[in-house]
Scaffold this motif. Sequence first.
Motif, mmCIF file in Angstrom:
data_model
loop_
_atom_site.group_PDB
_atom_site.id
_atom_site.type_symbol
_atom_site.label_atom_id
_atom_site.label_comp_id
_atom_site.label_asym_id
_atom_site.label_seq_id
_atom_site.Cartn_x
_atom_site.Cartn_y
_atom_site.Cartn_z
ATOM 1 N N ALA A 29 0.838 -1.211 0.000
ATOM 2 C CA ALA A 29 0.000 0.000 0.000
ATOM 3 C C ALA A 29 0.865 1.249 0.000
ATOM 4 O O ALA A 29 0.650 2.179 -0.793
ATOM 5 C CB ALA A 29 -0.935 -0.007 1.211
ATOM 6 N N VAL A 30 1.867 1.277 0.879
ATOM 7 C CA VAL A 30 2.742 2.442 0.966
ATOM 8 C C VAL A 30 3.584 2.585 -0.304
ATOM 9 O O VAL A 30 3.683 3.671 -0.898
ATOM 10 C CB VAL A 30 3.650 2.347 2.213
ATOM 11 N N GLY A 31 4.180 1.487 -0.731
ATOM 12 C CA GLY A 31 5.036 1.539 -1.911
ATOM 13 C C GLY A 31 4.285 1.925 -3.173
ATOM 14 O O GLY A 31 4.760 2.758 -3.962
ATOM 15 N N THR A 52 -5.059 -2.342 -2.110
ATOM 16 C CA THR A 52 -4.483 -2.528 -0.778
ATOM 17 C C THR A 52 -4.973 -1.488 0.230
ATOM 18 O O THR A 52 -4.806 -1.679 1.442
ATOM 19 C CB THR A 52 -2.944 -2.486 -0.839
ATOM 20 N N THR A 53 -5.577 -0.399 -0.253
ATOM 21 C CA THR A 53 -6.118 0.624 0.660
ATOM 22 C C THR A 53 -7.638 0.599 0.738
ATOM 23 O O THR A 53 -8.222 1.387 1.489
ATOM 24 C CB THR A 53 -5.670 2.035 0.228
ATOM 25 N N ALA A 54 -8.287 -0.285 -0.024
ATOM 26 C CA ALA A 54 -9.756 -0.256 -0.112
ATOM 27 C C ALA A 54 -10.431 -0.578 1.216
ATOM 28 O O ALA A 54 -11.431 0.038 1.596
ATOM 29 C CB ALA A 54 -10.245 -1.222 -1.195
ATOM 30 N N GLY A 55 -9.895 -1.572 1.939
ATOM 31 C CA GLY A 55 -10.416 -1.909 3.260
ATOM 32 C C GLY A 55 -11.913 -2.135 3.286
ATOM 33 O O GLY A 55 -12.488 -2.826 2.431
ATOM 34 N N SER A 56 -12.581 -1.507 4.270
ATOM 35 C CA SER A 56 -14.022 -1.704 4.465
ATOM 36 C C SER A 56 -14.867 -1.008 3.419
ATOM 37 O O SER A 56 -16.082 -1.236 3.351
ATOM 38 C CB SER A 56 -14.425 -1.219 5.857
ATOM 39 N N THR A 57 -14.248 -0.162 2.577
ATOM 40 C CA THR A 57 -15.021 0.535 1.534
ATOM 41 C C THR A 57 -15.698 -0.462 0.608
ATOM 42 O O THR A 57 -16.850 -0.262 0.206
ATOM 43 C CB THR A 57 -14.101 1.473 0.729
ATOM 44 N N LEU A 58 -15.004 -1.538 0.270
ATOM 45 C CA LEU A 58 -15.590 -2.540 -0.630
ATOM 46 C C LEU A 58 -16.791 -3.226 0.007
ATOM 47 O O LEU A 58 -17.784 -3.509 -0.672
ATOM 48 C CB LEU A 58 -14.540 -3.577 -1.027
ATOM 49 N N VAL A 59 -16.722 -3.496 1.297
ATOM 50 C CA VAL A 59 -17.850 -4.104 1.997
ATOM 51 C C VAL A 59 -19.046 -3.160 1.969
ATOM 52 O O VAL A 59 -20.187 -3.574 1.695
ATOM 53 C CB VAL A 59 -17.468 -4.441 3.451
ATOM 54 N N LYS A 159 -11.630 11.715 -10.184
ATOM 55 C CA LYS A 159 -11.225 11.013 -8.962
ATOM 56 C C LYS A 159 -11.877 11.649 -7.733
ATOM 57 O O LYS A 159 -12.286 10.961 -6.800
ATOM 58 C CB LYS A 159 -9.703 11.023 -8.823
ATOM 59 N N ALA A 160 -11.969 12.976 -7.728
ATOM 60 C CA ALA A 160 -12.623 13.665 -6.612
ATOM 61 C C ALA A 160 -14.101 13.291 -6.549
ATOM 62 O O ALA A 160 -14.648 13.063 -5.460
ATOM 63 C CB ALA A 160 -12.453 15.172 -6.755
ATOM 64 N N PHE A 161 -14.751 13.204 -7.703
ATOM 65 C CA PHE A 161 -16.156 12.769 -7.738
ATOM 66 C C PHE A 161 -16.286 11.347 -7.208
ATOM 67 O O PHE A 161 -17.185 11.040 -6.422
ATOM 68 C CB PHE A 161 -16.705 12.851 -9.161
ATOM 69 N N GLU A 162 -15.381 10.467 -7.640
ATOM 70 C CA GLU A 162 -15.453 9.068 -7.213
ATOM 71 C C GLU A 162 -15.248 8.939 -5.704
ATOM 72 O O GLU A 162 -15.888 8.102 -5.067
ATOM 73 C CB GLU A 162 -14.409 8.241 -7.972
ATOM 74 N N GLY A 167 -16.111 6.533 -2.213
ATOM 75 C CA GLY A 167 -15.362 6.502 -0.966
ATOM 76 C C GLY A 167 -14.030 5.780 -0.989
ATOM 77 O O GLY A 167 -13.423 5.588 0.067
ATOM 78 N N PHE A 168 -13.526 5.370 -2.163
ATOM 79 C CA PHE A 168 -12.233 4.687 -2.199
ATOM 80 C C PHE A 168 -11.121 5.622 -1.729
ATOM 81 O O PHE A 168 -10.957 6.713 -2.283
ATOM 82 C CB PHE A 168 -11.900 4.208 -3.613
ATOM 83 N N PRO A 169 -10.331 5.224 -0.719
ATOM 84 C CA PRO A 169 -9.227 6.087 -0.265
ATOM 85 C C PRO A 169 -8.263 6.450 -1.394
ATOM 86 O O PRO A 169 -7.741 7.568 -1.431
ATOM 87 C CB PRO A 169 -8.538 5.230 0.800
ATOM 88 N N MET A 170 -8.026 5.507 -2.312
ATOM 89 C CA MET A 170 -7.080 5.759 -3.397
ATOM 90 C C MET A 170 -7.484 6.968 -4.234
ATOM 91 O O MET A 170 -6.630 7.716 -4.727
ATOM 92 C CB MET A 170 -6.981 4.509 -4.285
#
Length: 234
Positions: A29-31, A52-59, A159-162, A167-170
């Motif tokens: 995620a960091v790299g 790798t940053t999606a986390g609970s957003t996908l749920v 990306k800002a709209f998305e 809510g994807f952190p990416m």
Amino acid sequence: SRSVHTNSRLQPAYSGHIPLTPFENGFLAVGSALMSLIDTRRADMVAACGETTAGSTLVKLRDIMLESPEGRRILKEMPRINSQTLDLEKLRSLPENTFGRAYVRWLDACKVTPDSREPVHYIDDPELAYVMQRYRETHDFYHALFGFKVSALPELALKAFEFSNLGFPMTALSLGASIRLKPPQRARLWGEFVPWAARCGSHARCLLTVYWEERWGQDLDEMKKEFGVWDPPA
């Protein structure tokens, strides 16, 4: 016995799946985030960062899809968007101002194909992996809906709209690439496009619940009204 346990724990859950330990996920995620900022053209790093940053957003997004009749059918049927599943010539024959005509015109103008999206690798749950794949494969539909090209400023605006809508952190992290814009473009992004994206994205229906393939013939203006979106700044 330890190696047997490790191997069984890291068995792929679907074709192309690359299981990661929590440490490996954090390291990637960091790299990938750093590499994405250094070179925004590295689609593989952008994709890895998204996963790798999606986390609970996908749920959360999966649950939103399950609450929608269209979203439930998408999860059940798991349609894919590529040049084998789309009849681009048929879309070119649709009337003006239909969504399908706008999409294929966007593909032609930007010289891209429906096959340009990275496959999902690092999400363990197959259904959640599909949600991420669906987001990737429908991203270009958002471009067509709003008339956004693929250059830096409109891509960051989208990306800002998305981020506001999905809510994807990416998508929020990617706004860090605005430091590469020329000062007038950066001023427009933060002064005009980000406020539009925040209002429009939060007001709109979750676009992952849209079965786009059943809406090729829908009038664009009617579609925007139904989804609760409006055009970005000119």
